[in-house]
Design an enzyme around this catalytic site. Structure first.
Site, PDB file in Angstrom:
ATOM      1  N   GLU A  12      -3.230  -5.576   3.494  1.00  0.00           N
ATOM      2  CA  GLU A  12      -2.377  -5.549   4.684  1.00  0.00           C
ATOM      3  C   GLU A  12      -2.955  -6.373   5.841  1.00  0.00           C
ATOM      4  O   GLU A  12      -2.978  -5.937   6.989  1.00  0.00           O
ATOM      5  CB  GLU A  12      -2.144  -4.103   5.143  1.00  0.00           C
ATOM      6  CG  GLU A  12      -1.499  -3.206   4.092  1.00  0.00           C
ATOM      7  CD  GLU A  12      -0.128  -3.696   3.645  1.00  0.00           C
ATOM      8  OE1 GLU A  12       0.632  -4.185   4.486  1.00  0.00           O
ATOM      9  OE2 GLU A  12       0.161  -3.593   2.439  1.00  0.00           O
ATOM     10  N   GLY A  14      -1.972  -9.729   6.134  1.00  0.00           N
ATOM     11  CA  GLY A  14      -1.103 -10.897   6.284  1.00  0.00           C
ATOM     12  C   GLY A  14      -1.449 -12.041   5.357  1.00  0.00           C
ATOM     13  O   GLY A  14      -1.085 -13.191   5.621  1.00  0.00           O
ATOM     14  N   LYS A  15      -2.119 -11.727   4.253  1.00  0.00           N
ATOM     15  CA  LYS A  15      -2.552 -12.777   3.329  1.00  0.00           C
ATOM     16  C   LYS A  15      -1.380 -13.553   2.740  1.00  0.00           C
ATOM     17  O   LYS A  15      -1.441 -14.782   2.621  1.00  0.00           O
ATOM     18  CB  LYS A  15      -3.405 -12.151   2.223  1.00  0.00           C
ATOM     19  CG  LYS A  15      -3.922 -13.109   1.164  1.00  0.00           C
ATOM     20  CD  LYS A  15      -5.081 -12.510   0.383  1.00  0.00           C
ATOM     21  CE  LYS A  15      -4.792 -11.133  -0.161  1.00  0.00           C
ATOM     22  NZ  LYS A  15      -3.703 -11.124  -1.171  1.00  0.00           N
ATOM     23  N   LYS A  36       1.077 -16.064  -7.990  1.00  0.00           N
ATOM     24  CA  LYS A  36       0.556 -14.727  -7.718  1.00  0.00           C
ATOM     25  C   LYS A  36       0.289 -14.086  -9.082  1.00  0.00           C
ATOM     26  O   LYS A  36       1.228 -13.689  -9.773  1.00  0.00           O
ATOM     27  CB  LYS A  36       1.583 -13.915  -6.926  1.00  0.00           C
ATOM     28  CG  LYS A  36       1.161 -12.490  -6.591  1.00  0.00           C
ATOM     29  CD  LYS A  36       0.400 -12.419  -5.298  1.00  0.00           C
ATOM     30  CE  LYS A  36       0.061 -10.962  -4.958  1.00  0.00           C
ATOM     31  NZ  LYS A  36      -0.647 -10.849  -3.671  1.00  0.00           N
ATOM     32  N   SER A  40       1.855  -5.775  -6.865  1.00  0.00           N
ATOM     33  CA  SER A  40       2.210  -4.371  -7.045  1.00  0.00           C
ATOM     34  C   SER A  40       2.918  -3.868  -5.792  1.00  0.00           C
ATOM     35  O   SER A  40       2.961  -4.547  -4.769  1.00  0.00           O
ATOM     36  CB  SER A  40       0.961  -3.538  -7.342  1.00  0.00           C
ATOM     37  OG  SER A  40       0.016  -3.656  -6.288  1.00  0.00           O
ATOM     38  N   GLY A 111      -4.538 -14.100  -4.680  1.00  0.00           N
ATOM     39  CA  GLY A 111      -5.001 -12.918  -5.381  1.00  0.00           C
ATOM     40  C   GLY A 111      -4.390 -11.659  -4.800  1.00  0.00           C
ATOM     41  O   GLY A 111      -3.676 -11.683  -3.802  1.00  0.00           O
ATOM     42  N   GLY A 113      -5.409  -8.300  -3.002  1.00  0.00           N
ATOM     43  CA  GLY A 113      -6.550  -7.684  -2.334  1.00  0.00           C
ATOM     44  C   GLY A 113      -7.749  -8.611  -2.303  1.00  0.00           C
ATOM     45  O   GLY A 113      -7.617  -9.804  -2.043  1.00  0.00           O
ATOM     46  N   PRO A 201      -3.197 -16.496  15.837  1.00  0.00           N
ATOM     47  CA  PRO A 201      -2.879 -15.414  16.782  1.00  0.00           C
ATOM     48  C   PRO A 201      -1.877 -14.431  16.187  1.00  0.00           C
ATOM     49  O   PRO A 201      -1.193 -14.735  15.202  1.00  0.00           O
ATOM     50  CB  PRO A 201      -2.267 -16.173  17.964  1.00  0.00           C
ATOM     51  CG  PRO A 201      -1.666 -17.391  17.355  1.00  0.00           C
ATOM     52  CD  PRO A 201      -2.590 -17.791  16.240  1.00  0.00           C
TER      53      PRO A 201
END
Length: 230
Positions: A12, A14-15, A36, A40, A111, A113, A201
């Site tokens: 969580e 913002g990847k 990807k 999940s 990836g 995570g 930002p």
């Protein structure tokens, strides 16, 4: 092959938005492919990570061409697969990656995570990064703990023989009461012997695709090293 394997220091952060924005930005110069390996927490493919990545580059085919596995339960890949009574095959992941690679000039692999996330028995996300043979981009938070998380990720990657290209810090709030961002950048660069390519930002947007567009525009207008990627 030109490209990057993009990992995070946490979930969580913002990847996906950053990866998709980079893909959109680089599409002005290259035929970009996105992939990807495993996603999940997906209940609607149109709103999945792979879909956002595909839509960012204007890929005309289905988003199923951009992932190997998709699971509904928001768990680590190995747990999500077990819940779905499925097994994850490295061969299938690499076969899908090869298809993306062959139709592209530049590939971004996102990836799930961090590097040490378990994907299957005896398989970590780091193993997939090694097989993809792409330099690593690390996406990090701007919060307390970031220095430690980034340095651990760099150390792990290098110990496994993965080249680390740089770090991108995402979601910095200018008036935040958190750590001084300039000092954070300086310490990461000093102790990690790595370049912090950009501090993106915090950007408010009504939806994910709008956020991707805005980050891509920020990269294009930025005088930070992130604008020179590729």
């Amino acid at each position: 092959m030109n490209g990057f394997f993009i990992t995070g220091t946490d979930t969580e952060i913002g990847k996906t938005a950053v990866t998709a924005a980079l893909a959109q930005y680089l599409s002005a110069r290259y035929r970009v492919g996105v992939f990807k390996p495993v996603q999940s927490g997906v209940t609607n493919l149109f709103e999945s990570d792979a879909s956002y990545l595909s839509r960012a580059i204007g890929y005309p085919g289905p988003c199923q061409d951009s992932f190997a596995y998709s699971f509904t339960k928001p768990l680590s890949p190995i747990q999500a697969a077990e819940f779905a009574h499925e097994s994850i095959s490295l061969d299938k992941i690499l076969d899908m990656y090869e298809r993306v690679r062959k139709r592209s000039e530049f590939v971004l692999v996102e990836g799930a995570g961090g590097l040490m996330v378990p994907v299957a028995e005896n398989l970590l996300m780091a193993d997939i990064a090694i097989k993809c043979n792409l330099p690593l981009l690390i996406i990090a938070r701007p919060d307390l703990g970031t220095i430690n998380h980034v340095l651990l990720t760099i150390h792990t990657a290098r110990s496994l023989g993965i080249q680390v290209r740089g770090v991108i810090i995402n979601g910095y709030r200018v008036h935040s009461s958190g750590p001084d961002i300039e000092k954070t950048v300086s310490l990461i660069q000093e102790f990690g012997d790595i370049e912090v390519l950009g501090v993106i930002p915090w950007i408010e947007a009504p939806d994910t695709m709008s956020l991707i567009d805005l980050i891509s525009q920020w990269i294009q207008n930025s005088n930070q090293p992130i604008a020179n990627l590729g």
